[in-house]
Design a protein around this motif. Structure first.
Motif, short mmCIF file in Angstrom:
data_model
loop_
_atom_site.label_atom_id
_atom_site.label_comp_id
_atom_site.label_asym_id
_atom_site.label_seq_id
_atom_site.Cartn_x
_atom_site.Cartn_y
_atom_site.Cartn_z
N GLN A 13 18.30 -4.53 5.41
CA GLN A 13 17.48 -3.62 6.20
C GLN A 13 16.10 -4.24 6.33
OE1 GLN A 13 18.47 -0.52 3.14
NE2 GLN A 13 16.31 0.00 3.39
N ASP A 14 15.37 -3.82 7.38
CA ASP A 14 14.11 -4.48 7.72
C ASP A 14 12.90 -3.85 7.07
OD1 ASP A 14 15.46 -6.28 9.33
OD2 ASP A 14 15.34 -4.96 11.09
N HIS A 15 13.07 -2.86 6.27
CA HIS A 15 11.96 -2.10 5.71
C HIS A 15 12.35 -1.57 4.34
CE1 HIS A 15 14.27 1.56 6.35
NE2 HIS A 15 14.65 1.00 7.49
N PHE A 16 11.34 -1.18 3.57
CA PHE A 16 11.58 -0.54 2.29
C PHE A 16 11.06 0.89 2.36
CE2 PHE A 16 10.41 -0.32 -2.47
CZ PHE A 16 11.61 0.31 -2.76
N MET A 17 11.83 1.71 3.07
CA MET A 17 11.52 3.13 3.21
C MET A 17 12.80 3.89 2.96
SD MET A 17 9.94 5.17 6.46
CE MET A 17 9.80 6.96 6.45
N MET A 18 12.69 5.04 2.31
CA MET A 18 13.87 5.82 1.94
C MET A 18 13.72 7.26 2.40
SD MET A 18 14.27 4.40 -1.97
CE MET A 18 15.73 5.41 -2.31
N PRO A 19 14.84 7.96 2.58
CA PRO A 19 14.74 9.40 2.86
C PRO A 19 13.90 10.10 1.79
CG PRO A 19 16.98 8.65 3.20
CD PRO A 19 16.23 7.49 2.60
N ALA A 20 13.05 11.01 2.25
CA ALA A 20 12.15 11.77 1.39
C ALA A 20 11.10 10.89 0.73
CB ALA A 20 12.91 12.57 0.33
N GLY A 21 10.89 9.68 1.26
CA GLY A 21 9.89 8.79 0.69
C GLY A 21 10.17 8.39 -0.75
N MET A 22 11.47 8.31 -1.11
CA MET A 22 11.86 8.11 -2.49
C MET A 22 11.44 6.75 -3.04
SD MET A 22 13.22 9.72 -5.00
CE MET A 22 13.92 11.12 -4.13
N GLN A 23 11.05 5.81 -2.16
CA GLN A 23 10.59 4.52 -2.66
C GLN A 23 9.35 4.68 -3.54
OE1 GLN A 23 10.45 5.43 0.54
NE2 GLN A 23 8.34 5.20 1.22
N SER A 24 8.62 5.78 -3.38
CA SER A 24 7.42 6.00 -4.19
C SER A 24 7.73 6.51 -5.59
CB SER A 24 6.50 7.01 -3.49
OG SER A 24 7.12 8.30 -3.43
N ALA A 25 9.01 6.72 -5.90
CA ALA A 25 9.38 7.26 -7.22
C ALA A 25 9.23 6.23 -8.33
CB ALA A 25 10.82 7.78 -7.18
N ARG A 26 9.15 4.95 -7.99
CA ARG A 26 8.94 3.89 -8.98
C ARG A 26 7.65 3.15 -8.66
NH1 ARG A 26 12.60 5.18 -13.04
NH2 ARG A 26 14.74 4.65 -12.50
N GLY A 27 7.05 2.56 -9.70
CA GLY A 27 5.80 1.84 -9.55
C GLY A 27 6.01 0.36 -9.30
N ILE A 28 4.94 -0.34 -8.98
CA ILE A 28 5.04 -1.75 -8.62
C ILE A 28 5.46 -2.61 -9.82
CG2 ILE A 28 2.59 -2.21 -9.01
CD1 ILE A 28 4.96 -3.76 -6.33
N THR A 29 5.08 -2.22 -11.06
CA THR A 29 5.53 -3.03 -12.20
C THR A 29 7.04 -2.90 -12.40
OG1 THR A 29 5.00 -1.22 -13.73
CG2 THR A 29 3.32 -2.92 -13.39
N HIS A 30 7.59 -1.73 -12.07
CA HIS A 30 9.05 -1.57 -12.12
C HIS A 30 9.71 -2.49 -11.11
CE1 HIS A 30 12.95 0.55 -12.30
NE2 HIS A 30 12.98 0.35 -11.00
N TYR A 31 9.21 -2.49 -9.88
CA TYR A 31 9.82 -3.34 -8.85
C TYR A 31 9.65 -4.82 -9.20
CZ TYR A 31 10.32 0.84 -5.99
OH TYR A 31 10.68 2.08 -5.51
N ALA A 32 8.55 -5.17 -9.82
CA ALA A 32 8.36 -6.57 -10.23
C ALA A 32 9.40 -6.98 -11.27
CB ALA A 32 6.95 -6.77 -10.78
N ASP A 33 9.68 -6.10 -12.22
CA ASP A 33 10.71 -6.40 -13.21
C ASP A 33 12.09 -6.49 -12.58
OD1 ASP A 33 9.08 -6.70 -15.37
OD2 ASP A 33 9.50 -4.74 -16.26
N VAL A 34 12.37 -5.59 -11.64
CA VAL A 34 13.66 -5.65 -10.94
C VAL A 34 13.78 -6.97 -10.20
CG1 VAL A 34 15.01 -4.63 -9.06
CG2 VAL A 34 13.95 -3.15 -10.79
N PHE A 35 12.69 -7.41 -9.57
CA PHE A 35 12.71 -8.69 -8.86
C PHE A 35 13.03 -9.83 -9.83
CE2 PHE A 35 10.87 -12.58 -7.28
CZ PHE A 35 11.14 -12.56 -5.92
#
Length: 388
Positions: A337-359
């Protein structure tokens, strides 16, 4: 020259992270497995049409269905319209109906495609449920729709039932009614309250042993209508206890996104099949691992699947119900997908340090199929947070 980017650390520092993983490559032809493997699939938002993301999120149906084709090509069955698709957390029953309708239609064009669909009571506000009959009617509405589309049913856990049920006998009454009416065998759904706090005390007790007895009684009384049960308690010992006590012919589907590798492999006598949200996120390595297991190469199965487990545990960390954000994040990094957006804006449920660890964990486990694209997109995301 290795790829690198700046990533935040949990202590507030920023590090330069150099990628070190080797991406897994999708099989050239659709593989076969010796385990039944359902991937619970996410939905893709349509940000250009999404004027009310919390109230009435817009869905990109083309990309959503394309991702189902991707999963089918890797040998997976689809568990459709489950909690991974944000049922009750962004996708309402109207949206779920359209998702089921489109997925069922798409499956008919793919030889060997298989899917089962979640039927619950999420169109009934739990606070509006007065009694068991309200719950039964809500279940009947959704089961009838799934069956009208030619789908097989996964009988999802019900927030409304958890609210109005007074005892284990109330659960037996509702499930006896629904199973007696089902056209075909169904998969039951035991979802722990770490996934949905409103399901605390499901099956009539907060004590596992009592809940297990109730589940086994329901299955035993209706075993001709039960294909299997998905258990998602993030506790391998409890799953094994259930698995060992199931009647002959009733399947155990692991929903344990912490311990799936060992549960799928089994103990030499018994094993679990799979119905997992993490298979959406780690689809390629999971497909390769399951194919290796089917060929008898247990060492290769372990070598591929075990590095994905730390990644899954990070994605499904508490509050566990927000795991969908990590699933969609990886779909975005991998170009689905071309974007990181979710229904109900759920992408905001995790913080950037979480996403960095997932990466980082996705890199190390070979999940980043296109590292160049993943780095560009991750750098863009960290830039929004003022990094780099």
């Amino acid at each position: 020259m290795s790829l690198s980017l700046k990533l935040p650390m949990p202590d507030g520092r920023v590090e330069t992270y150099a990628l070190s993983g080797t991406p897994h490559v999708a099989p050239a032809t659709r593989p076969t497995f010796n385990r039944i493997a359902y991937a619970a699939a996410h939905v893709v938002s349509d940000p250009l049409r999404d004027s009310d993301p919390w109230g009435k999120p817009s869905i990109d149906w083309d990309r959503t269905i394309a991702y189902r084709h991707h999963l089918w090509s890797l040998g997976f069955r689809i568990a459709e319209a489950m909690d991974t698709s944000q049922r009750g957390m962004g996708l309402d029953w109207t949206g779920a109906q359209e998702l089921i309708r489109q997925s069922m239609a798409a499956s008919r064009s793919v030889e060997g495609a298989d899917l089962a669909c979640g039927a619950g009571t999420d169109h009934l506000d739990p606070a509006a449920a007065r009694d068991l009959d309200d719950v039964i009617r809500a279940y009947e509405t959704q089961v009838e729709f799934v069956e009208s589309q030619g789908g097989r049913v996964i009988l999802m856990a019900s927030r409304a039932l958890a609210r109005v049920a007074k005892s284990a006998d109330d659960y037996r009454k509702v499930y006896r009614r629904m199973l007696s009416q089902a056209k075909d065998k169904v998969i039951l759904h035991w979802l722990g309250d770490m996934f949905d706090p409103q399901l605390r005390g499901y099956w009539g007790s907060e004590k596992f042993e009592d809940a297990l007895d109730t589940v086994l009684t329901i299955i035993g009384e209706n075993r001709g209508k039960v294909e299997g049960i998905k258990i998602s308690l993030l506790d391998n010992a409890r799953e094994i206890e259930l698995r060992n006590r199931l009647p002959e012919g009733v399947l155990c589907y692991t929903g344990d996104d912490f311990n799936y590798a060992e549960l799928i492999e089994g103990d030499g006598e018994k094993y679990s099949h799979a119905l997992l949200g993490i298979f959406d996120a780690v689809a390629i390595p999971a497909s390769l691992a399951l194919s290796a297991l089917a060929s008898g190469d247990t060492a290769r199965f372990r070598a591929i699947i075990e590095p994905t487990v730390p990644l899954s545990r990070r994605i499904f960390e508490a509050p566990t119900q927000y795991y969908k954000a990590g699933v969609v994040f990886l779909a975005w990094l991998n170009g689905h997908q071309d974007h990181f957006m979710m229904p109900a804006g759920m992408q905001s449920a995790r913080g950037i340090t979480h996403y960095a660890d997932v990466f980082r964990l996705a890199d190390r486990s070979g999940v980043l199929a296109n590292p160049d694209l993943a780095v560009r997109r991750m750098a863009h995301l960290t830039g929004v947070y003022g990094i780099g």
